[in-house]
Design an enzyme around this catalytic site. Structure first.
Site, mmCIF file in Angstrom:
data_model
loop_
_atom_site.group_PDB
_atom_site.id
_atom_site.type_symbol
_atom_site.label_atom_id
_atom_site.label_comp_id
_atom_site.label_asym_id
_atom_site.label_seq_id
_atom_site.Cartn_x
_atom_site.Cartn_y
_atom_site.Cartn_z
ATOM 1 N N SER A 151 0.811 -1.216 0.000
ATOM 2 C CA SER A 151 0.000 0.000 0.000
ATOM 3 C C SER A 151 0.845 1.267 0.000
ATOM 4 O O SER A 151 0.500 2.237 -0.675
ATOM 5 C CB SER A 151 -0.934 -0.002 1.212
ATOM 6 N N HIS A 176 0.926 4.533 4.651
ATOM 7 C CA HIS A 176 0.383 5.246 3.499
ATOM 8 C C HIS A 176 0.923 6.670 3.446
ATOM 9 O O HIS A 176 1.249 7.183 2.358
ATOM 10 C CB HIS A 176 -1.148 5.288 3.575
#
Length: 356
Positions: free
Chosen positions: A282, A338
């Protein structure tokens, strides 16, 4: 008779001179690419005298044609003379003109040296879509290792028969060997990021965790983002650029996650505590997606594949959701990782703009 004898005596020196000239070695004509480059740097030597028994090797017969210069210095001097006398398309630096004949060799040798210096340099010439598929393939391969490590995974009788029939038993043997060496402990030690792995100096997990997925749904969504946005980035800036962006996003995402675990996570064991492990691409994919959004903020994107929004609003939503996850804590989505990818995208974009 006396008159004939006197005529022969007068012709004797001329005949001797012609015989001497015939013994001079012939010179090969040079068809130079430079129209005026054939002029010698020094004037030709005079013709040998009639009484000379043999000419010296340095002497050349007079000629109005172009002669091969006797040394490399004469070649350079002749080329300089031609460059000085010519105008128009040949009016360019001497070094450029002289290097044209060796352009092919120089190109091939520099390519060879580049390949020796950087073993992965050939990735720079990989087509953009192939780089995306290589990264996706690595993720799928590690997902396969997780399936093998699952104690519930096994080769049923029908699967063994199929493998033996269509692969000659080789793949069956490989899978059986992998099952004996790969287990959940091995995967957690080498394909997940955690403070425990970091303290144990398993630093490779900072990168390998970005190729690791246990859940097929997690893998699918990350690879979809990598395919659509990574392909655009690779086609615009090259496949090597995408590879570097992926790696940098993964590394900084792991660093941000470890920082959150060390300073913000509750000091407790178990899920949500300081030693909670994480995995997934991610952070790397987030760096790719947000760089695309920074570059094309007015493009229309579909949030959750359904809601059409300008890319700038989608980027604001993604960053805001990750900040909320970090503040709230105890989330199954690593918002800090992230954000590490988002920082990489912002830095790369700022460098492109010349802001840093």
């Amino acid at each position: 008779m006396a008159a004939m004898r006197r005529l022969l005596q007068q012709l004797q020196p001329v005949l001797a001179q012609q015989a001497a000239l015939r013994r001079v070695p012939h010179c090969r004509r040079l068809h130079s690419p430079f129209p005026l480059a054939a002029a010698s740097a020094s004037p030709p030597a005079p013709a040998p005298a009639a009484h000379s028994p043999s000419p010296t090797p340095r002497l050349l017969p007079r000629s109005t044609g172009s002669l091969l210069p006797a040394s490399a210095g004469a070649v350079v001097a002749a080329a300089r003379t031609d460059t000085a006398r010519n105008a128009g398309p040949l009016d360019e630096p001497l070094s450029l003109q002289l290097s044209r004949a060796s352009d092919c060799f120089a190109s091939s040798s520099s390519t060879l040296l580049h390949g020796v210096a950087a073993p992965w340099a050939h990735w720079a010439t990989t087509p953009a879509d192939d780089m995306v598929l290589m990264l996706a393939g690595a993720n799928v391969a590690v997902y396969g290792l997780w399936r093998l490590a699952d104690p519930n995974f096994g080769l049923g009788p029908s699967m063994r028969i199929w493998l033996d029939t269509y692969t000659g038993g080789r793949l069956h043997t490989l899978l059986t060997s992998a099952l004996s060496h790969v287990d959940l402990r091995f995967m957690a030690d080498h394909f997940m990021i955690s403070l425990d792995n970091f303290k144990s100096l398993r630093l490779h997990t900072l990168l390998t965790c970005a190729f690791s997925h246990k859940d097929a749904n997690h893998l699918f969504h990350n690879m979809m983002g990598l395919y659509f946005f990574g392909s655009s980035i690779a086609r615009t800036f090259g496949p090597d650029f995408l590879l570097k962006l992926y790696v940098q996003g993964a590394l900084l995402g792991s660093a941000f996650y470890l920082t959150e675990m060390a300073f913000l996570a509750p000091q407790k064991e178990g899920f949500g505590g300081w030693n909670t492990p994480a995995l997934g691409a991610s952070a790397a994919v987030n760096a790719t997606v947000l760089l695309y959004i920074f570059l094309y903020p007015t493009n229309i994107l579909y949030l959750h594949f359904l809601i059409p929004l300008p890319a700038a609003l989608v980027g604001a939503y993604l960053i805001g959701a990750d900040l909320r996850r970090v503040k709230k804590g105890n989330s199954r989505v690593a918002g800090s990782a992230h954000l590490g990818g988002a920082v990489v995208a912002a830095l790369v974009f700022a460098e492109m703009k010349g802001w840093i």
